[in-house]
Design a protein around this motif. Sequence first.
Motif, PDB file in Angstrom:
ATOM      1  N   ALA A  16       0.836  -1.202   0.000  1.00  0.00           N
ATOM      2  CA  ALA A  16       0.000   0.000   0.000  1.00  0.00           C
ATOM      3  C   ALA A  16       0.872   1.253   0.000  1.00  0.00           C
ATOM      4  O   ALA A  16       0.566   2.235  -0.687  1.00  0.00           O
ATOM      5  N   PHE A  17       1.969   1.218   0.748  1.00  0.00           N
ATOM      6  CA  PHE A  17       2.887   2.355   0.792  1.00  0.00           C
ATOM      7  C   PHE A  17       3.467   2.628  -0.593  1.00  0.00           C
ATOM      8  O   PHE A  17       3.534   3.768  -1.045  1.00  0.00           O
ATOM      9  N   HIS A  18       3.855   1.563  -1.296  1.00  0.00           N
ATOM     10  CA  HIS A  18       4.457   1.746  -2.616  1.00  0.00           C
ATOM     11  C   HIS A  18       3.432   2.207  -3.652  1.00  0.00           C
ATOM     12  O   HIS A  18       3.777   2.940  -4.577  1.00  0.00           O
ATOM     13  N   VAL A  19       2.180   1.835  -3.466  1.00  0.00           N
ATOM     14  CA  VAL A  19       1.120   2.395  -4.319  1.00  0.00           C
ATOM     15  C   VAL A  19       1.066   3.906  -4.093  1.00  0.00           C
ATOM     16  O   VAL A  19       0.957   4.689  -5.038  1.00  0.00           O
ATOM     17  N   GLY A  20       1.173   4.322  -2.831  1.00  0.00           N
ATOM     18  CA  GLY A  20       1.186   5.751  -2.506  1.00  0.00           C
ATOM     19  C   GLY A  20       2.371   6.470  -3.121  1.00  0.00           C
ATOM     20  O   GLY A  20       2.242   7.594  -3.625  1.00  0.00           O
ATOM     21  N   LEU A  21       3.544   5.834  -3.097  1.00  0.00           N
ATOM     22  CA  LEU A  21       4.718   6.452  -3.710  1.00  0.00           C
ATOM     23  C   LEU A  21       4.502   6.649  -5.211  1.00  0.00           C
ATOM     24  O   LEU A  21       4.828   7.708  -5.760  1.00  0.00           O
ATOM     25  N   ARG A  22       3.951   5.637  -5.869  1.00  0.00           N
ATOM     26  CA  ARG A  22       3.688   5.762  -7.306  1.00  0.00           C
ATOM     27  C   ARG A  22       2.613   6.819  -7.570  1.00  0.00           C
ATOM     28  O   ARG A  22       2.659   7.522  -8.576  1.00  0.00           O
ATOM     29  N   ALA A  23       1.655   6.938  -6.662  1.00  0.00           N
ATOM     30  CA  ALA A  23       0.570   7.908  -6.841  1.00  0.00           C
ATOM     31  C   ALA A  23       1.091   9.342  -6.806  1.00  0.00           C
ATOM     32  O   ALA A  23       0.512  10.222  -7.451  1.00  0.00           O
ATOM     33  N   GLU A  26       1.802  10.277 -10.248  1.00  0.00           N
ATOM     34  CA  GLU A  26       0.559  10.375 -11.019  1.00  0.00           C
ATOM     35  C   GLU A  26      -0.195  11.671 -10.698  1.00  0.00           C
ATOM     36  O   GLU A  26      -0.736  12.314 -11.592  1.00  0.00           O
ATOM     37  N   TRP A  27      -0.232  12.033  -9.410  1.00  0.00           N
ATOM     38  CA  TRP A  27      -0.891  13.280  -9.029  1.00  0.00           C
ATOM     39  C   TRP A  27      -0.197  14.472  -9.670  1.00  0.00           C
ATOM     40  O   TRP A  27      -0.849  15.375 -10.198  1.00  0.00           O
ATOM     41  N   LEU A  28       1.134  14.481  -9.637  1.00  0.00           N
ATOM     42  CA  LEU A  28       1.860  15.593 -10.252  1.00  0.00           C
ATOM     43  C   LEU A  28       1.599  15.652 -11.753  1.00  0.00           C
ATOM     44  O   LEU A  28       1.424  16.734 -12.316  1.00  0.00           O
ATOM     45  N   ALA A  64       8.996   5.777  10.248  1.00  0.00           N
ATOM     46  CA  ALA A  64       8.853   6.680   9.097  1.00  0.00           C
ATOM     47  C   ALA A  64      10.218   7.006   8.504  1.00  0.00           C
ATOM     48  O   ALA A  64      10.395   7.008   7.280  1.00  0.00           O
ATOM     49  N   CYS A  65      11.187   7.267   9.366  1.00  0.00           N
ATOM     50  CA  CYS A  65      12.534   7.588   8.887  1.00  0.00           C
ATOM     51  C   CYS A  65      13.184   6.382   8.208  1.00  0.00           C
ATOM     52  O   CYS A  65      13.861   6.523   7.189  1.00  0.00           O
ATOM     53  N   ARG A  66      12.958   5.210   8.758  1.00  0.00           N
ATOM     54  CA  ARG A  66      13.525   3.984   8.179  1.00  0.00           C
ATOM     55  C   ARG A  66      12.964   3.749   6.773  1.00  0.00           C
ATOM     56  O   ARG A  66      13.703   3.479   5.824  1.00  0.00           O
ATOM     57  N   VAL A  67      11.667   3.914   6.625  1.00  0.00           N
ATOM     58  CA  VAL A  67      11.026   3.729   5.322  1.00  0.00           C
ATOM     59  C   VAL A  67      11.499   4.807   4.350  1.00  0.00           C
ATOM     60  O   VAL A  67      11.818   4.520   3.198  1.00  0.00           O
ATOM     61  N   ALA A  68      11.550   6.048   4.811  1.00  0.00           N
ATOM     62  CA  ALA A  68      11.981   7.147   3.944  1.00  0.00           C
ATOM     63  C   ALA A  68      13.428   6.946   3.495  1.00  0.00           C
ATOM     64  O   ALA A  68      13.774   7.224   2.347  1.00  0.00           O
ATOM     65  N   LYS A  69      14.245   6.435   4.394  1.00  0.00           N
ATOM     66  CA  LYS A  69      15.650   6.192   4.045  1.00  0.00           C
ATOM     67  C   LYS A  69      15.756   5.148   2.934  1.00  0.00           C
ATOM     68  O   LYS A  69      16.565   5.293   2.012  1.00  0.00           O
ATOM     69  N   ASN A  70      14.926   4.117   2.995  1.00  0.00           N
ATOM     70  CA  ASN A  70      14.921   3.090   1.946  1.00  0.00           C
ATOM     71  C   ASN A  70      14.568   3.686   0.588  1.00  0.00           C
ATOM     72  O   ASN A  70      14.994   3.164  -0.445  1.00  0.00           O
ATOM     73  N   LYS A  99      13.588  15.971   6.940  1.00  0.00           N
ATOM     74  CA  LYS A  99      12.886  16.557   5.808  1.00  0.00           C
ATOM     75  C   LYS A  99      12.784  15.479   4.736  1.00  0.00           C
ATOM     76  O   LYS A  99      13.788  14.890   4.346  1.00  0.00           O
ATOM     77  N   PHE A 100      11.567  15.197   4.301  1.00  0.00           N
ATOM     78  CA  PHE A 100      11.330  14.178   3.293  1.00  0.00           C
ATOM     79  C   PHE A 100      11.167  14.880   1.946  1.00  0.00           C
ATOM     80  O   PHE A 100      10.119  15.460   1.646  1.00  0.00           O
ATOM     81  N   ILE A 101      12.209  14.822   1.158  1.00  0.00           N
ATOM     82  CA  ILE A 101      12.258  15.497  -0.133  1.00  0.00           C
ATOM     83  C   ILE A 101      11.263  14.843  -1.100  1.00  0.00           C
ATOM     84  O   ILE A 101      11.236  13.629  -1.247  1.00  0.00           O
ATOM     85  N   GLY A 102      10.461  15.669  -1.736  1.00  0.00           N
ATOM     86  CA  GLY A 102       9.499  15.168  -2.717  1.00  0.00           C
ATOM     87  C   GLY A 102       8.186  14.700  -2.117  1.00  0.00           C
ATOM     88  O   GLY A 102       7.256  14.353  -2.839  1.00  0.00           O
ATOM     89  N   GLU A 103       8.086  14.695  -0.802  1.00  0.00           N
ATOM     90  CA  GLU A 103       6.826  14.326  -0.139  1.00  0.00           C
ATOM     91  C   GLU A 103       6.008  15.614  -0.045  1.00  0.00           C
ATOM     92  O   GLU A 103       5.990  16.301   0.967  1.00  0.00           O
ATOM     93  N   TYR A 104       5.386  15.973  -1.159  1.00  0.00           N
ATOM     94  CA  TYR A 104       4.747  17.275  -1.300  1.00  0.00           C
ATOM     95  C   TYR A 104       3.347  17.291  -0.696  1.00  0.00           C
ATOM     96  O   TYR A 104       2.781  16.252  -0.366  1.00  0.00           O
TER      97      TYR A 104
END
Length: 186
Positions: A16-23, A26-28, A64-70, A99-104
Amino acid sequence: CEIEDTFDKVNRDKEAFHVGLRARKEWLSLLEEIDMLDAVIAKSTIMYRRVKPTKFELNNFDAACRVAKNDGVPEDPDPQEISNLFRGELSPDNVIAKKFIGEYSIDIPLVFKTLELALEKYGVTFIDADASSIERGNDDYSIRLNNNEKLSADRVLIAAGSESSRLMPADFRCVPIYKGVGTGIS
């Protein structure tokens, strides 16, 4: 932090997280296509926790930081960004932040208002009222609104969170959803 500390260890949650990353891409693309990039109100997200956190806060922040780092998106924000973010009410010395770059962030009311105006050109009618009850008939559903208007439909999608079961016809079974408790149904 709105992430469970074990979320990156559960396959369904990771998917589900990776669907969100791909989204995000798509939103942009969609916003660019419909000339609405001005709806992007922040290009990155700053997530923080207190220096002396609760165990819950620490576990969630670390996850959250662990996932963002990946995904290669975290970096340390400038202390001035923290000061600006909290307008001097919270010192950079009192928080640990990433700071999570690109997490707009998107101005959702602006996007929906623009989409509503566009859909009205196609004859879509928007109803600004809450459903107070839904009853199932032989071939359709009857929806009573809080303004006493009555609608009918062949199909009904209920997306009312913890209020969903209150609206469901009596013969429908609903997975319990509680206010203030995150619930995921797969």
